[in-house]
Scaffold this active site. Structure first.
Site, mmCIF file in Angstrom:
data_model
loop_
_atom_site.group_PDB
_atom_site.id
_atom_site.type_symbol
_atom_site.label_atom_id
_atom_site.label_comp_id
_atom_site.label_asym_id
_atom_site.label_seq_id
_atom_site.Cartn_x
_atom_site.Cartn_y
_atom_site.Cartn_z
ATOM 1 N N SER A 68 0.831 -1.209 0.000
ATOM 2 C CA SER A 68 0.000 0.000 0.000
ATOM 3 C C SER A 68 0.858 1.247 0.000
ATOM 4 O O SER A 68 1.983 1.258 0.523
ATOM 5 C CB SER A 68 -0.861 -0.026 1.268
ATOM 6 N N TYR A 123 -2.084 -1.343 11.148
ATOM 7 C CA TYR A 123 -2.393 -1.850 9.801
ATOM 8 C C TYR A 123 -1.259 -1.494 8.834
ATOM 9 O O TYR A 123 -0.737 -2.349 8.117
ATOM 10 C CB TYR A 123 -3.719 -1.247 9.280
ATOM 11 N N LYS A 145 1.856 -3.790 6.620
ATOM 12 C CA LYS A 145 2.266 -3.709 5.208
ATOM 13 C C LYS A 145 3.788 -3.560 5.110
ATOM 14 O O LYS A 145 4.442 -4.235 4.316
ATOM 15 C CB LYS A 145 1.576 -2.531 4.505
ATOM 16 N N PHE A 152 -2.453 2.675 -4.506
ATOM 17 C CA PHE A 152 -2.877 3.974 -4.003
ATOM 18 C C PHE A 152 -4.345 3.816 -3.560
ATOM 19 O O PHE A 152 -4.617 2.947 -2.757
ATOM 20 C CB PHE A 152 -2.516 5.073 -5.013
HETATM 21 N N1 UFG Z 1 -12.512 11.139 3.652
HETATM 22 C C1 UFG Z 1 -13.493 12.051 3.995
HETATM 23 N N2 UFG Z 1 -14.683 11.579 4.467
HETATM 24 C C2 UFG Z 1 -14.937 10.251 4.595
HETATM 25 C C3 UFG Z 1 -13.932 9.323 4.227
HETATM 26 C C4 UFG Z 1 -12.728 9.800 3.774
HETATM 27 O O1 UFG Z 1 -13.294 13.264 3.914
HETATM 28 O O2 UFG Z 1 -16.032 9.899 5.043
HETATM 29 C C5 UFG Z 1 -11.243 11.659 3.139
HETATM 30 C C6 UFG Z 1 -10.086 11.243 4.027
HETATM 31 O O3 UFG Z 1 -9.935 12.175 5.065
HETATM 32 C C7 UFG Z 1 -8.941 11.255 3.035
HETATM 33 C C8 UFG Z 1 -9.580 10.864 1.708
HETATM 34 O O4 UFG Z 1 -10.974 11.093 1.885
HETATM 35 O O5 UFG Z 1 -8.434 12.536 2.916
HETATM 36 C C9 UFG Z 1 -9.376 9.414 1.348
HETATM 37 O O6 UFG Z 1 -9.760 8.624 2.460
HETATM 38 P P1 UFG Z 1 -9.945 7.051 2.346
HETATM 39 O O7 UFG Z 1 -10.293 6.533 3.718
HETATM 40 O O8 UFG Z 1 -10.840 6.702 1.233
HETATM 41 O O9 UFG Z 1 -8.517 6.555 1.910
HETATM 42 P P2 UFG Z 1 -7.127 6.746 2.653
HETATM 43 O O10 UFG Z 1 -6.275 7.517 1.734
HETATM 44 O O11 UFG Z 1 -7.241 7.204 4.034
HETATM 45 O O12 UFG Z 1 -6.758 5.215 2.813
HETATM 46 C C10 UFG Z 1 -6.205 4.508 1.792
HETATM 47 C C11 UFG Z 1 -6.517 3.016 1.953
HETATM 48 C C12 UFG Z 1 -5.875 2.478 3.196
HETATM 49 C C13 UFG Z 1 -4.438 2.889 3.269
HETATM 50 C C14 UFG Z 1 -4.327 4.387 3.170
HETATM 51 C C15 UFG Z 1 -2.947 4.917 3.247
HETATM 52 O O13 UFG Z 1 -7.894 2.796 2.000
HETATM 53 O O14 UFG Z 1 -5.977 1.084 3.157
HETATM 54 O O15 UFG Z 1 -4.871 4.769 1.914
HETATM 55 O O16 UFG Z 1 -2.250 4.650 2.079
HETATM 56 F F1 UFG Z 1 -3.871 2.500 4.426
#
Ligand code: UFG
Length: 342
Positions: free
Chosen positions: A127, A152, A156, A182
């Site tokens: 990841s 988590y 990785k 990503f």
């Molecule tokens: N976000 C919101 N509201 C929500 C959900 C997410 O504003 O209800 C925002 C988050 O703050 C973030 C962006 O949308 O800025 C993306 O969030 P996600 O949870 O969809 O994805 P992440 O980038 O946090 O997570 C992803 C993967 C994880 C991994 C992480 C870090 O889902 O498995 O990237 O690489 F660990």
């Protein structure tokens, strides 16, 4: 002779899309899952899409070493793709031991079984989380990894290291590819498989689609004071079918002996950042729906901006993301509508 790929966690979101692409590329696939975090919907969907009513399914917990060895003995496995793992960042902070035990043990058992069988090609689902908050974007595979921000994420990082060490000591028996994903989003264009989050979704796109359909009242946008063009976080949202295809390129590279090193690492992203607001606006526009939303405080542990430099995967593997974000967001919406029976 057709090559056989074992897909651990093959009934989940990424695993089911990868299974479809592998079958369509001419591989035999063995799906293995313990259904701890998914039901049979996607497995049944894969059978429909591919017309493979006889798609082998093994219900197995890879934390069971004996069962893992028996599975490797049962099939002529040329490559294994390991997805079977827990994946909720917040839950991993609350239950670190559960995450370390499950995610490390299952991978160790797969590696041990593969080695005992005489050798195997191993693809590990890593990841972008390993880059943490990068000092510069986009990130290449040479960008230094940062200490993980959650158990988590740490699993990785640790599994990447475990694969390197195991391959090094295996005297040529094991080879491996690390794919660093990503942000995978979307669903299969058939709307027969897609994301099925349990409970309240953690990830952005399922939360958007559930809010649009009326299952959730309002989308919280976590932070609008980041140092980005519109104040919301930036990510590299990669279409799930594009991402799945990257696995076909990686497996083919391994089984055809085209690797240049015993362990290779590739970023799987588009190279194009979207902010949370941009993605939301694009979703509303292409699907003609409104998503009630409000700004909320930053979510702990979120990085400001991360996106891929996918040059290595483009040039070395010959893989490139091709699906426009509009198609991806339409597919995500079609899947949510299908789930709602609309
Ligand atoms: N976000 C919101 N509201 C929500 C959900 C997410 O504003 O209800 C925002 C988050 O703050 C973030 C962006 O949308 O800025 C993306 O969030 P996600 O949870 O969809 O994805 P992440 O980038 O946090 O997570 C992803 C993967 C994880 C991994 C992480 C870090 O889902 O498995 O990237 O690489 F660990």
């Amino acid at each position: 002779m057709k090559k056989t790929v074992l897909v651990s966690g093959g009934a989940g979101f990424i695993g089911s899309h990868v299974t479809v692409e592998l079958i369509e590329a001419g591989y035999d696939v063995v799906v293995a899952d313990n259904f701890s975090n998914c039901d049979r919907t996607c497995y049944e969907g894969v059978k429909k899409i591919t017309g493979r009513e006889d798609l082998p399914l093994e219900v197995i917990d890879f934390c069971d070493a004996d069962a893992t060895k028996k599975l490797f003995a049962k099939y002529p496995i040329d490559a294994v793709i390991h997805f079977a793992a827990f994946k909720a960042v917040g839950e991993s902070v609350a239950k670190p031991l559960m995450y370390y035990k499950n995610n490390l043990m299952s991978f160790l058992n797969v590696l041990e079984a593969a080695q005992e069988k005489g050798g195997c090609n191993v693809l590990f689902s890593s990841s972008a989380t390993v880059y943490g908050e990068p000092d510069a974007v986009p990130v290449t595979e040479a960008t230094p990894r940062k200490p993980a921000m959650s158990p988590y994420g740490n699993t990785k990082v640790m599994c990447e290291d475990i694969l390197h060490d195991a391959v090094k000591a295996s005297e040529g028996k094991l080879k491996g590819i690390l794919l660093r994903y990503f942000n995978p989003i979307g669903a299969h264009p058939s709307a027969l498989i897609g994301e099925l989050p349990r409970g309240v979704p953690n990830n952005l796109v399922p939360f958007i689609t559930q809010t649009a359909i009326g299952k959730r009242e309002c989308l919280n946008i976590f932070g609008n004071d980041y140092p980005t063009p519109d104040g919301t976080c930036q990510r590299d949202f990669i279409d799930i079918v594009d991402l799945a295809r990257a696995h076909v390129f990686a497996v083919t590279r391994m089984v055809e002996g085209k690797m240049k090193k015993d362990v290779e690492t590739f970023n799987v992203g588009t190279g194009r950042p979207y902010s949370v607001m941009e993605l939301l606006n694009a979703f509303e526009k292409v699907n003609g729906v409104k998503v009630p939303h409000k700004f909320a405080p930053r979510r702990p542990g979120d990085v400001t901006a991360v996106w891929a430099d996918p040059t290595l995967a483009n040039t070395e593997m010959g893989w490139k993301a091709t699906r426009p974000i509009e198609e991806t967001l339409k597919a995500a919406w079609a899947w949510e509508c299908k789930l709602a029976g609309k």
